[in-house]
Write a protein that holds these residues in place. Structure first.
Motif, short mmCIF file in Angstrom:
data_model
loop_
_atom_site.label_atom_id
_atom_site.label_comp_id
_atom_site.label_asym_id
_atom_site.label_seq_id
_atom_site.Cartn_x
_atom_site.Cartn_y
_atom_site.Cartn_z
N VAL A 254 -81.54 -5.82 13.42
CA VAL A 254 -82.23 -4.58 13.04
C VAL A 254 -81.27 -3.41 13.24
O VAL A 254 -80.61 -3.31 14.28
CB VAL A 254 -83.50 -4.35 13.91
CG1 VAL A 254 -84.17 -3.05 13.50
CG2 VAL A 254 -84.45 -5.51 13.79
N HIS B 35 -81.62 0.13 14.06
CA HIS B 35 -82.66 0.99 14.63
C HIS B 35 -81.97 2.29 15.04
O HIS B 35 -81.22 2.33 16.02
CB HIS B 35 -83.27 0.29 15.85
CG HIS B 35 -84.55 0.89 16.35
ND1 HIS B 35 -85.71 0.86 15.63
CD2 HIS B 35 -84.84 1.54 17.50
CE1 HIS B 35 -86.67 1.43 16.33
NE2 HIS B 35 -86.15 1.87 17.46
N HIS C 21 -79.13 -3.99 16.46
CA HIS C 21 -79.71 -4.84 17.51
C HIS C 21 -79.79 -6.27 17.00
O HIS C 21 -80.35 -6.53 15.93
CB HIS C 21 -81.11 -4.35 17.89
CG HIS C 21 -81.14 -2.95 18.43
ND1 HIS C 21 -81.07 -2.65 19.77
CD2 HIS C 21 -81.23 -1.75 17.79
CE1 HIS C 21 -81.12 -1.35 19.95
NE2 HIS C 21 -81.22 -0.77 18.76
N ARG C 22 -79.22 -7.20 17.77
CA ARG C 22 -79.29 -8.62 17.41
C ARG C 22 -80.04 -9.45 18.45
O ARG C 22 -80.55 -10.52 18.14
CB ARG C 22 -77.87 -9.19 17.25
CG ARG C 22 -77.12 -8.67 16.05
CD ARG C 22 -75.75 -9.34 15.91
NE ARG C 22 -74.89 -9.00 17.03
CZ ARG C 22 -74.12 -7.92 17.09
NH1 ARG C 22 -74.11 -7.07 16.08
NH2 ARG C 22 -73.35 -7.68 18.14
N ILE D 245 -84.87 -8.62 19.82
CA ILE D 245 -85.41 -7.71 18.79
C ILE D 245 -86.93 -7.81 18.67
O ILE D 245 -87.55 -6.92 18.07
CB ILE D 245 -84.77 -8.00 17.41
CG1 ILE D 245 -84.98 -9.47 17.02
CG2 ILE D 245 -83.30 -7.65 17.42
CD1 ILE D 245 -84.42 -9.81 15.66
N LEU E 228 -88.66 -4.66 19.79
CA LEU E 228 -88.37 -3.39 19.13
C LEU E 228 -89.58 -2.89 18.34
O LEU E 228 -90.24 -3.66 17.65
CB LEU E 228 -87.18 -3.54 18.18
CG LEU E 228 -85.77 -3.53 18.78
CD1 LEU E 228 -84.74 -3.73 17.68
CD2 LEU E 228 -85.52 -2.22 19.50
#
Length: 613
Positions: free
Chosen positions: A366, A368, A373-374, A377, A380
């Motif tokens: 993502v 964000h 972000h891996r 997530i 999130l």
């Protein structure tokens, strides 16, 4: 005689303040805020009870629905794809030609199709152009999104604030002082002379200055097609590795565990599919149980896969055999999607969404804000403009995209196209435009004629038409219209204009118009342009009448300025959807948007005063 603040006017001002705060802070969804507004207006009797829900039957709402359906029909018939092929052929691989032609094509569509729909349709096509030509997508998307906004004021067909003008003017006419001439409503092309200039300014601005003000970002993809997923997603998101099959043996400690528990294990690969017995599915649920013989379709670096298989006593096959059909590139793969402002996913955690259970979609990464972000997530919370990297079947992803909760920006096999219906689509579209332009048929009836014609001729079906309509936009527009009526009927607009003139005087009408335009564009940066228009048009009319100015000029300046939203990414849905795929930062919007905002502002005020002296 000076007006005073009556209880009704104080209530309307309170509702205005509440609406602005809620739309800015987003503590409550915009459509729910608008519905709450209607209920309060009805309970307090600010307008007659029989008019409370008339906004849902207003010309503006019907026109927006009909135009959106026609836009979907044109897309289904392949009109936009034909335009992109024409752009690609004419550009001949030159970036300057490509950008100019793309922005001109987008500007043309924006005159007749709602801006959010144009952006949703053109962002994937821009990715396709970038992939085929090698032109960085960062130098295509932001100019394209800005040109959507500069050209949306060309007609009264595609721009919600302009569509609403006639309804707001009709309301103001019913509350004019005795003896005051009624304000004429606008025709389909009343704003076209100024709109064409603004569209040309947007195209010319980026043709001259794109390389100077919008350099290529290092982290921006150059190729965005499924065939380039390995290098593209590795470079952009750090998603590396290869697909493999893990078969769970009888000795494996994974037996009896759930998918969610496995994914939390150290160095666990991403689990994209599973076969248990005769059951095969993409994106297995986190509570799916693992049994002996289960085959997992996983993604990860080869070393990580080997280590995990050894630790968990599983058999590793580095080429697909059992799940080969499921992972065929023509059927499934990795892609990018953007969360649009109208999405029901906004404000919800990824782990709580029905992406796996209902749509068979796995989220891999993502964007964000400005961060990728891996890991972790699932916790999130999604915001408008977030970019998700997902793995899914193309069919499931296309069906999910039709629900308007996400916009696919990777060039993938999409919804059913009907190129054999292109002449019916174009015919009914031009029929609608002809009825509106050359007959006495009003705009809602003309546009709905075109929409119904497309439905009857099979360009699209009713289910597709329902899915095409942005219902959040419809509810916000319909529910905010009574606020404009309440401002007129309670005298709040007249009181506000009195206060404006008391502080500024009446000797500088152009300065007053500039102030109204600036307030409108600033409000539009942080709230919907529909809300800014509803709030400012009644004030503009009252100021014009008090100063002896032309009300048509004042309201048109306000409506056009509501689309002058180039300063921040959240200023308009088209900008939000372009931010993630283009890798843009806040500084990009200020560097590009500030000079364009000032240019559009000055041309708007000057041009409209020439048209309506």
């Amino acid at each position: 005689m000076a007006l005073t603040l009556t209880p009704d006017r104080m209530l309307v001002l309170g509702l205005l303040a509440f609406t602005i705060v809620m739309l800015v802070l987003e503590w409550i969804r915009a459509d729910l805020v608008a519905l709450l507004l209607v209920v309060v207006i009805g309970l307090t009797g600010l307008i007659p009870p029989e008019k409370i829900f008339n906004g849902f039957a207003s010309h503006a709402v019907i026109t927006i629905m009909a135009v959106t359906i026609m836009g979907e029909g044109l897309d289904r018939a392949g009109v936009l794809s034909l335009a992109i092929r024409f752009v690609l052929r004419m550009a001949r691989g030159k970036e300057s030609h490509l950008s100019l032609l793309l922005n001109a094509t987008v500007s043309l569509f924006s005159a007749f199709i709602p801006s959010q729909a144009v952006a949703a349709l053109m962002i994937p096509l821009s990715g396709r152009l970038s992939a085929r030509t090698g032109v960085p997508i960062s130098r295509l998307l932001l100019p394209m999104a800005f040109c959507v906004l500069t050209a949306t004021n060309t007609t009264l067909i595609a721009n919600s604030p302009l569509i609403m003008l006639n309804d707001l003017i009709s309301s103001a006419n019913s509350h004019l002082p005795p003896g005051t001439p009624t304000i004429p409503t606008f025709g389909l092309f009343s704003v076209t002379p100024v709109g064409l200039v603004l569209a040309a300014v947007g195209i010319g601005f980026f043709w001259l200055f794109t390389h100077r003000i919008l350099p290529e970002h290092e982290n921006t993809p150059q190729k965005v097609t499924p065939g380039r997923t390995e290098s593209y997603f590795a470079d952009t998101y750090g998603i590396t590795g290869e697909l493999a099959e893990l078969t769970v043996t009888v000795e494996s400690p994974l037996v009896g565990m759930r998918i969610g528990e496995i994914e939390r294990l150290h160095h666990a690969p991403r689990i994209l599919a599973i076969k248990s017995g005769n059951d095969i599915r993409m994106a297995p649920l986190s509570d799916h149980m693992i049994w002996v013989g289960s085959v997992l379709g996983v993604l990860g670096p080869r070393e990580q896969l080997n280590q995990f298989a050894n630790n968990q006593l599983c058999r590793l096959l580095l080429r697909m055999r059992t799940l080969n059909a499921l992972f065929n590139p023509s059927r499934a793969g990795i892609s990018e999607v953007v969360i649009p402002p109208s999405s029901r996913f906004i404000g919800r955690m990824i782990g709580k969404l029905p992406l796996r259970s209902r749509h068979g979609i796995s989220v891999l990464a993502v964007i964000h804000g400005e961060h990728v972000h891996r890991d972790d997530i699932r916790a999130l919370t999604l915001r408008a403009g977030d970019t998700l990297v997902v793995h899914s079947s193309w069919r499931e992803l296309a069906q999910t995209a039709e629900e308007r909760d996400l916009v696919v920006i990777t060039d993938i096999p999409r919804k059913e196209q009907r190129p054999h219906k292109i002449w019916q689509a174009l015919g009914f579209f031009f029929l609608a435009m002809g009825l509106a332009l050359f007959t006495h048929v009003n705009l809602p009836v003309a546009t709905m004629t075109g929409a119904v014609g497309m439905l009857l001729s099979g360009v699209l079906n009713m289910d597709e038409a329902y899915r095409a309509i942005h219902w959040k936009t419809i509810f916000v527009t319909a529910s905010l219209i009574p606020l404009g009526w309440a401002m007129n009927s309670s005298g709040t607009a007249t009181w506000l204009s009195q206060e404006v003139l008391r502080h500024m005087g009446q000797d500088a009408p152009w300065l007053i118009q500039l102030v109204l335009a600036v307030f409108t564009l600033l409000f539009s940066q942080v709230m919907s342009n529909v809300g800014a228009t509803v709030m400012m048009v009644p004030v503009a009319i009252s100021v014009a009448l008090a100063t002896g100015g032309n009300p048509s000029a004042y309201v048109l300046i306000v409506a056009v300025s509501s689309s002058n939203t180039f300063l921040i990414s959240s200023g308009h849905p088209a900008l939000m959807m372009a931010t993630g795929p283009g890798g843009y930062k806040r500084s990009d919007f200020l560097r590009v948007g500030l000079p364009l905002t000032l240019l559009i502002l000055l041309i708007t005020v000057f041009g409209i005063n020439l048209m309506f002296p």
